[in-house]
Design an enzyme around this catalytic site. Structure first.
Site, PDB file in Angstrom:
ATOM      1  N   SER A   1       6.191  -1.825  -1.881  1.00 16.59           N
ATOM      2  CA  SER A   1       6.053  -2.725  -3.127  1.00 16.59           C
ATOM      3  C   SER A   1       5.202  -2.347  -4.235  1.00 16.59           C
ATOM      4  O   SER A   1       4.064  -3.104  -4.300  1.00 16.59           O
ATOM      5  CB  SER A   1       5.906  -4.090  -2.446  1.00 16.59           C
ATOM      6  OG  SER A   1       4.842  -4.292  -1.702  1.00 16.59           O
TER       7      SER A   1
ATOM      8  N   GLY B   1       0.870  -1.153  -0.114  1.00 13.59           N
ATOM      9  CA  GLY B   1       0.119   0.120   0.170  1.00 13.59           C
ATOM     10  C   GLY B   1       0.717   1.145   0.179  1.00 13.59           C
ATOM     11  O   GLY B   1       2.151   1.306   0.194  1.00 13.59           O
ATOM     12  N   LEU B   2       0.255   2.278  -0.365  1.00 16.23           N
ATOM     13  CA  LEU B   2       0.700   3.667  -0.396  1.00 16.23           C
ATOM     14  C   LEU B   2       1.646   3.901   1.002  1.00 16.23           C
ATOM     15  O   LEU B   2       1.319   3.396   2.370  1.00 16.23           O
ATOM     16  CB  LEU B   2       0.084   4.852  -0.807  1.00 16.23           C
ATOM     17  CG  LEU B   2      -0.548   4.675  -2.148  1.00 16.23           C
ATOM     18  CD1 LEU B   2      -1.438   5.483  -2.395  1.00 16.23           C
ATOM     19  CD2 LEU B   2       0.714   4.571  -3.129  1.00 16.23           C
ATOM     20  N   SER B   3       2.644   4.894   1.120  1.00 16.65           N
ATOM     21  CA  SER B   3       3.197   5.346   2.375  1.00 16.65           C
ATOM     22  C   SER B   3       1.882   5.962   3.085  1.00 16.65           C
ATOM     23  O   SER B   3       1.491   6.934   2.760  1.00 16.65           O
ATOM     24  CB  SER B   3       4.473   6.564   1.982  1.00 16.65           C
ATOM     25  OG  SER B   3       4.674   6.975   3.004  1.00 16.65           O
TER      26      SER B   3
ATOM     27  N   ALA C   1      -0.253   4.348   4.707  1.00 21.49           N
ATOM     28  CA  ALA C   1      -1.484   3.421   4.727  1.00 21.49           C
ATOM     29  C   ALA C   1      -1.621   2.722   5.727  1.00 21.49           C
ATOM     30  O   ALA C   1      -2.609   2.185   5.979  1.00 21.49           O
ATOM     31  CB  ALA C   1      -1.628   2.900   3.379  1.00 21.49           C
ATOM     32  N   GLY C   2      -0.852   2.598   6.597  1.00 20.41           N
ATOM     33  CA  GLY C   2      -1.017   1.781   7.895  1.00 20.41           C
ATOM     34  C   GLY C   2      -0.208   0.399   7.888  1.00 20.41           C
ATOM     35  O   GLY C   2      -0.479  -0.394   8.604  1.00 20.41           O
ATOM     36  N   LYS C   3       0.667   0.052   6.887  1.00 19.47           N
ATOM     37  CA  LYS C   3       1.430  -1.121   6.867  1.00 19.47           C
ATOM     38  C   LYS C   3       2.107  -1.524   8.249  1.00 19.47           C
ATOM     39  O   LYS C   3       1.677  -2.643   8.638  1.00 19.47           O
ATOM     40  CB  LYS C   3       2.013  -1.353   5.600  1.00 19.47           C
ATOM     41  CG  LYS C   3       1.472  -0.913   4.357  1.00 19.47           C
ATOM     42  CD  LYS C   3       2.434  -1.002   3.042  1.00 19.47           C
ATOM     43  CE  LYS C   3       3.457  -0.134   3.166  1.00 19.47           C
ATOM     44  NZ  LYS C   3       2.986   1.372   3.229  1.00 19.47           N
ATOM     45  N   SER C   4       3.100  -0.556   8.334  1.00 19.76           N
ATOM     46  CA  SER C   4       3.807  -0.856   9.636  1.00 19.76           C
ATOM     47  C   SER C   4       3.238  -0.964  10.838  1.00 19.76           C
ATOM     48  O   SER C   4       3.485  -1.977  11.756  1.00 19.76           O
ATOM     49  CB  SER C   4       4.986   0.034   9.747  1.00 19.76           C
ATOM     50  OG  SER C   4       5.882   0.319   8.592  1.00 19.76           O
TER      51      SER C   4
END
Length: 581
Positions: free
Chosen positions: A84, A10-12, A14-17
């Site tokens: 990614s 997902g975009l920077s 977006a809550g991935k981490s």
């Protein structure tokens, strides 16, 4: 269990981490070994020296994928949280990793820009930063990820619940007694190794249809130019209940496939149990200008635009069939049938996005969403919570069955319905005063939560009993009380039909345990509240007044026998009747 890879993309911003950290804490609490390959950390160590060209980005992802594959091969869980951006390179990793779970963290650019503390999105949008992913550098969204979380609309806990549900479904992680708790406090408890999980929402995800921030402003502006659909009191409450997740897994008003299967089989098209049609009826004239694939604004009775529906279906229902199947009658003397037949002949289906509450709460101190009650239960350490639905004042019989249920549970949620009811039902504000007085004097306050249920009453008896149970499951209740003639009206249903209907489903399908109670009364033989199961004697030994008899006593200003009603409750009702006469 086999090792696996959870690949966040997902975009920077977006809550991935954030989600990777929350998920790793939950999995560790379930004794799963986890290694998190965070994008920034990887770039500092594993991929140091690489730039931001497409070739360098692909190399970065290949290195992450290789390490993740090694971790999974050892039987552990590897999580990656890099952007990614390119689909081909992600698919390349999927092909090489046996147990690959792609989680797409979706979020609109305006929301990302608003939450971006560094202001990078604003600079990129202004042209001050070049090659910024999602602005002037491409991001290719996944076409078929295992999980999609909309972090601009969902809470972190709701997104986490969706991911966990998929991992459990795939058999990659062990199910945890119930499920992950949907609150920050509960997540913290899980991270600490506590077993404080609550029952999962119906369908595994606590729906949230509120639109906030920049996305809300954008949608509100667009809604000004959309065709308008007028809401009534019932559909106003339905919009709110869908928005807060009380009607999970519904994300809007039903389409025709869900509707027909619910009417005929008490199941959604997916096969998930669901007993009540949740529909949006409109007039022929209103439906004429609406086409499937378009949007329409939903307007509350006070003139405000409160939501937007994305129309996915439009059809003419067989209302006689619906009435017979749902209410077991087509007589318009039945209030549910009367409402059904009074609404428009065309149904609209589609997901909704909600801008504002259709109606302000009359009881803000007791107004709690499913996410809020779940957080409360988790903070209390409750796992076995029994819900009690009522649209009447609580008399001694109700007090008896709720306290009996509480003996085998950690906590009790008294959850009075305060939406639309019949004109001769006791007003909600009067009932709330009765509940407050009763809890203050006759319950252990630390074991009881009083919270309102802002839905409309449908008077569907047995079917509504299932509906009420599933809604309380979404609020976090593991148990639900079903008494005599639950949600009934007149003589349309048998005394215990609402208990017997649960036998239509196999054990575990509904995911919530019902506690069935017979009619309770004060027994002069045993000198206490009881039922026919526990107290000998004939009807002459049972103090059990009819509702009509109680109303006659109250209208004359007379207190019912203390064996029937607490005097404090009776006085509130007498005062109300006097002031309204």
């Amino acid at each position: 269990m086999s090792g696996f890879v959870v690949w966040f993309t997902g975009l920077s911003g977006a809550g991935k981490s954030t989600l990777a950290a929350m998920l790793s804490a939950e999995l560790r609490a379930r004794s799963v070994h986890v290694e998190v390959l965070d994008g920034d950390e990887v770039r500092t160590n594993l991929s140091k020296g690489l730039g931001f060209s497409k070739e360098d980005r692909d190399t970065n992802i290949r290195r992450i994928g290789y390490v993740a594959k090694l971790i999974a091969r050892s039987g552990a869980c590897a999580m990656t949280a890099a952007i990614s951006p390119y689909k081909a390179i992600r698919d390349e990793q999927r092909a090489q990793i046996p147990h690959f779970v792609e989680v797409f963290c979706s979020c609109e650019i305006p929301v990302l820009a608003e939450r971006d503390a560094k202001g990078l999105y604003k600079k990129a949008l202004a042209g001050e930063i070049k090659n910024f992913t999602g602005i002037d550098d491409p991001y290719e969204a996944p076409e078929s990820p295992e999980v999609v979380v909309d972090t601009g609309k969902e809470t972190k806990e709701e997104s986490l619940a969706k991911i966990l549900a998929k991992l459990e479904e795939l058999g990659y992680v062990p199910r945890r007694g119930a499920a992950v708790a949907v609150s920050g406090a509960a997540a913290a408890g899980a991270a600490a190794g506590g077993a404080r999980g609550l029952i999962a929402p119906h369908g595994g995800e606590l729906v949230n249809r509120w639109v906030e921030g920049a996305a809300k402003a954008s949608l509100a502006e667009r809604a000004k130019g959309l065709p308008v659909i007028e809401l009534d009191e019932r559909t106003e409450s339905d919009v709110e209940m869908i928005a807060i997740g009380a009607f999970s897994p519904l994300r809007g008003f039903m389409n025709s496939k869900d509707y027909l299967r619910v009417v005929r089989e008490m199941r959604l098209e997916s096969g998930l149990p669901w007993s009540m049609p949740i529909t949006l009826a409109v007039s022929e004239q209103a439906a004429e200008g609406l086409r499937v694939g378009s949007e329409a604004a939903l307007r509350a009775r006070d003139g405000r635009i409160v939501a937007v529906i994305e129309l996915s279906d439009k059809w003419r229902p067989n209302k006689e069939l619906e009435a017979q199947e749902v209410f077991r009658t087509t007589e318009t003397k039945h209030p549910g049938v009367a409402y059904l037949m009074s609404t428009g002949p065309v149904y609209l289906g589609g997901e909704i996005r909600v801008l504002e509450r259709p109606v302000d709460s009359a009881f803000p101190a007791y107004d709690r969403s499913p996410a809020t009650t779940r957080a409360y239960f988790a903070e209390k350490g409750w796992r076995r919570i029994v819900g009690f639905q009522t649209r009447n004042p609580i008399h001694r019989a109700h007090e008896f069955i709720t306290k009996t249920a509480l003996e085998i549970c950690d906590g009790l949620m008294i959850h009075p319905l305060v939406g639309a009811t019949k004109s001769d039902d006791i007003p909600a504000d009067v009932r709330m005063r009765c509940y407050e007085e009763l809890i203050a004097k006759y319950y252990v306050k630390d074991r009881v939560l009083l919270s309102i249920y802002p839905a409309a009453m449908r008077y569907a008896g047995p079917r509504e009993a299932i509906f009420h149970a599933l809604a309380r499951k979404n609020y976090g209740c593991s148990h639900f009380i079903v008494g005599r003639d639950h949600a009934g009206v007149g003589s349309y249903y048998g005394t215990y039909d609402a208990q017997e209907i649960f036998n239509a489903f196999s054990p575990g399908e509904l995911g919530i345990t019902t506690l069935n109670f017979e009619n309770a009364f004060y027994s002069t033989v045993v000198g206490a509240m009881a039922t026919a199961k526990t107290a000998p004697g004939d009807a002459s030994t049972q103090v059990n007044l009819s509702g009509t008899k109680v109303r006659e006593l109250l209208q004359r200003g007379e207190l019912p026998p203390p064996e029937f009603s607490r005097p404090e409750v009776a006085r509130i009702l007498i005062e109300s009747m006097r002031s309204s006469s």
